[in-house]
Write a protein that holds these residues in place. Structure first.
Motif, PDB file in Angstrom:
ATOM      1  N   ALA A  27       0.828  -1.203   0.000  1.00  0.00           N
ATOM      2  CA  ALA A  27       0.000   0.000   0.000  1.00  0.00           C
ATOM      3  C   ALA A  27       0.867   1.260   0.000  1.00  0.00           C
ATOM      4  O   ALA A  27       0.579   2.241  -0.713  1.00  0.00           O
ATOM      5  CB  ALA A  27      -0.930  -0.003   1.211  1.00  0.00           C
ATOM      6  N   ARG A  79       2.373   1.820  -3.429  1.00  0.00           N
ATOM      7  CA  ARG A  79       1.381   2.331  -4.374  1.00  0.00           C
ATOM      8  C   ARG A  79       1.146   3.824  -4.156  1.00  0.00           C
ATOM      9  O   ARG A  79       1.042   4.590  -5.120  1.00  0.00           O
ATOM     10  CB  ARG A  79       0.070   1.559  -4.204  1.00  0.00           C
ATOM     11  CG  ARG A  79      -1.062   2.036  -5.124  1.00  0.00           C
ATOM     12  CD  ARG A  79      -2.341   1.283  -4.817  1.00  0.00           C
ATOM     13  NE  ARG A  79      -2.702   1.389  -3.414  1.00  0.00           N
ATOM     14  CZ  ARG A  79      -3.310   2.446  -2.880  1.00  0.00           C
ATOM     15  NH1 ARG A  79      -3.594   3.505  -3.636  1.00  0.00           N
ATOM     16  NH2 ARG A  79      -3.600   2.469  -1.601  1.00  0.00           N
ATOM     17  N   ARG A  80       1.087   4.253  -2.885  1.00  0.00           N
ATOM     18  CA  ARG A  80       0.859   5.674  -2.607  1.00  0.00           C
ATOM     19  C   ARG A  80       2.049   6.520  -3.051  1.00  0.00           C
ATOM     20  O   ARG A  80       1.871   7.646  -3.529  1.00  0.00           O
ATOM     21  CB  ARG A  80       0.591   5.858  -1.114  1.00  0.00           C
ATOM     22  CG  ARG A  80      -0.784   5.360  -0.665  1.00  0.00           C
ATOM     23  CD  ARG A  80      -1.102   5.869   0.730  1.00  0.00           C
ATOM     24  NE  ARG A  80      -0.168   5.319   1.708  1.00  0.00           N
ATOM     25  CZ  ARG A  80      -0.383   4.218   2.412  1.00  0.00           C
ATOM     26  NH1 ARG A  80      -1.505   3.523   2.242  1.00  0.00           N
ATOM     27  NH2 ARG A  80       0.508   3.784   3.285  1.00  0.00           N
ATOM     28  N   ARG A  81       3.248   6.000  -2.888  1.00  0.00           N
ATOM     29  CA  ARG A  81       4.435   6.771  -3.291  1.00  0.00           C
ATOM     30  C   ARG A  81       4.488   6.965  -4.803  1.00  0.00           C
ATOM     31  O   ARG A  81       5.055   7.959  -5.275  1.00  0.00           O
ATOM     32  CB  ARG A  81       5.699   6.059  -2.812  1.00  0.00           C
ATOM     33  CG  ARG A  81       5.958   6.179  -1.315  1.00  0.00           C
ATOM     34  CD  ARG A  81       7.357   5.720  -0.966  1.00  0.00           C
ATOM     35  NE  ARG A  81       7.550   4.305  -1.279  1.00  0.00           N
ATOM     36  CZ  ARG A  81       7.301   3.300  -0.436  1.00  0.00           C
ATOM     37  NH1 ARG A  81       6.828   3.578   0.776  1.00  0.00           N
ATOM     38  NH2 ARG A  81       7.514   2.056  -0.785  1.00  0.00           N
ATOM     39  N   GLY A 105       1.967   7.605  -6.610  1.00  0.00           N
ATOM     40  CA  GLY A 105       0.965   8.585  -6.991  1.00  0.00           C
ATOM     41  C   GLY A 105      -0.075   8.013  -7.936  1.00  0.00           C
ATOM     42  O   GLY A 105      -0.559   6.902  -7.760  1.00  0.00           O
ATOM     43  N   GLN A 120      -5.404   2.445  -8.343  1.00  0.00           N
ATOM     44  CA  GLN A 120      -6.303   2.431  -7.196  1.00  0.00           C
ATOM     45  C   GLN A 120      -6.008   1.247  -6.281  1.00  0.00           C
ATOM     46  O   GLN A 120      -5.474   0.222  -6.715  1.00  0.00           O
ATOM     47  CB  GLN A 120      -7.754   2.370  -7.670  1.00  0.00           C
ATOM     48  CG  GLN A 120      -8.216   3.578  -8.464  1.00  0.00           C
ATOM     49  CD  GLN A 120      -9.664   3.470  -8.863  1.00  0.00           C
ATOM     50  OE1 GLN A 120     -10.286   2.429  -8.709  1.00  0.00           O
ATOM     51  NE2 GLN A 120     -10.213   4.555  -9.394  1.00  0.00           N
ATOM     52  N   SER A 121      -6.387   1.423  -5.056  1.00  0.00           N
ATOM     53  CA  SER A 121      -6.223   0.323  -4.096  1.00  0.00           C
ATOM     54  C   SER A 121      -7.191  -0.800  -4.449  1.00  0.00           C
ATOM     55  O   SER A 121      -8.355  -0.546  -4.802  1.00  0.00           O
ATOM     56  CB  SER A 121      -6.515   0.826  -2.683  1.00  0.00           C
ATOM     57  OG  SER A 121      -6.437  -0.246  -1.753  1.00  0.00           O
TER      58      SER A 121
END
Length: 268
Positions: free
Chosen positions: A202, A205-207, A209, A214-215
């Motif tokens: 997770a 994935r956020r890093r 951008g 999507q999650s």
């Protein structure tokens, strides 16, 4: 069960042979300690191997699955997980030549894990904690590579004309199965995946951008049913001859797992 051969001596009673196999693996006793009233241990031993090689045990299990499917008794919310079984010293001294056919893996499904020499059993169970498919690998094998070997094992014949059912409605699994390959495999087959995402995935994935995407969807309420596979594994671990592997050949150990699966389906 197979019929008596056309030529030669008739086989011993199938029921006594099954009782001998159940007694042996339920208690974890050596073959030579088989009680006299259960017949010759050589008969039970040879029949276990013979029917493992020709696929009899899997065919008999498919009959139970077909009957349960006809009665709408299979919960098609499948749960997937694995368990490690320690290998006894009797199982450690394997011969390099392997079994009688090519179905025996080269490593005999024995490997080194943190607990020593062991075997890993991968399960797929239905919603009622009954096995739909199982496979054995070496103890150090990962869960993700074995997933695509377990899923094809789900094959429930139909009582009416038609192809066997091979796709559950939903697959539940823990974080060890959270990989892009597994999610893609389930998506392509139209199966809903309920698998939590590890924190490192997770965060990665956020890093990234927007390029991280999507999650993946996750149903917390549906995930509560994942304990079904844990209860299924617990049923198998009650058999002492399965909780610790004492047999040399992987094909025979998997056949013993199928014998236990037959009793689980027969009793529920």
């Amino acid at each position: 069960m197979p019929a008596d051969p056309v030529r030669g001596r008739r086989w011993a009673d199938h029921r006594s042979t099954l009782e001998a196999l159940v007694w042996k693996y339920r208690t974890g006793s050596p073959w030579r300690d088989l009680p006299d009233e259960l017949g010759s241990f050589q008969t039970a031993h040879k029949r276990l191997l013979r029917w493992a090689v020709d696929g009899t045990w899997e065919r008999v299990l498919s009959v139970f699955l077909a009957a349960a499917d006809e009665a709408a008794d299979i919960g098609w919310t499948a749960s997937v997980d694995s368990t490690v079984c320690r290998a006894h010293q009797h199982a450690a001294r394997v011969r390099r030549r392997g079994a009688r056919d090519r179905t025996e893996p080269d490593d005999h499904a024995l490997g080194r894990s943190r607990g020593g020499l062991s075997t890993k059993v991968h399960f797929a169970s239905d919603r009622h904690a009954r096995p739909l498919a199982l496979r054995v690998t070496a103890g150090q094998a990962g869960d993700t590579p074995a997933f695509e070997a377990v899923m094809p094992g789900i094959r429930v014949p139909r009582s009416r004309p038609g192809r066997p059912r091979t796709r559950p409605d939903t697959v539940l699994a823990d974080r060890a199965y959270s990989s892009r390959a597994i999610r893609k495999h389930l998506h392509q087959r139209g199966i809903r995946a309920v698998i939590p995402q590890p924190s490192d995935q997770a965060g990665h994935r956020r890093r990234r951008g927007r390029s991280g995407g999507q999650s993946p969807a996750f149903g917390a309420e549906a995930y509560k049913q994942r304990n079904a596979v844990e209860r299924c594994i617990s049923r198998f671990k009650q058999w002492r001859g399965l909780a610790m592997r004492t047999y040399k050949l992987a094909i025979a150990y998997q056949a013993a797992l199928h014998v236990a699966a037959l009793l689980i389906w027969a009793r529920t």
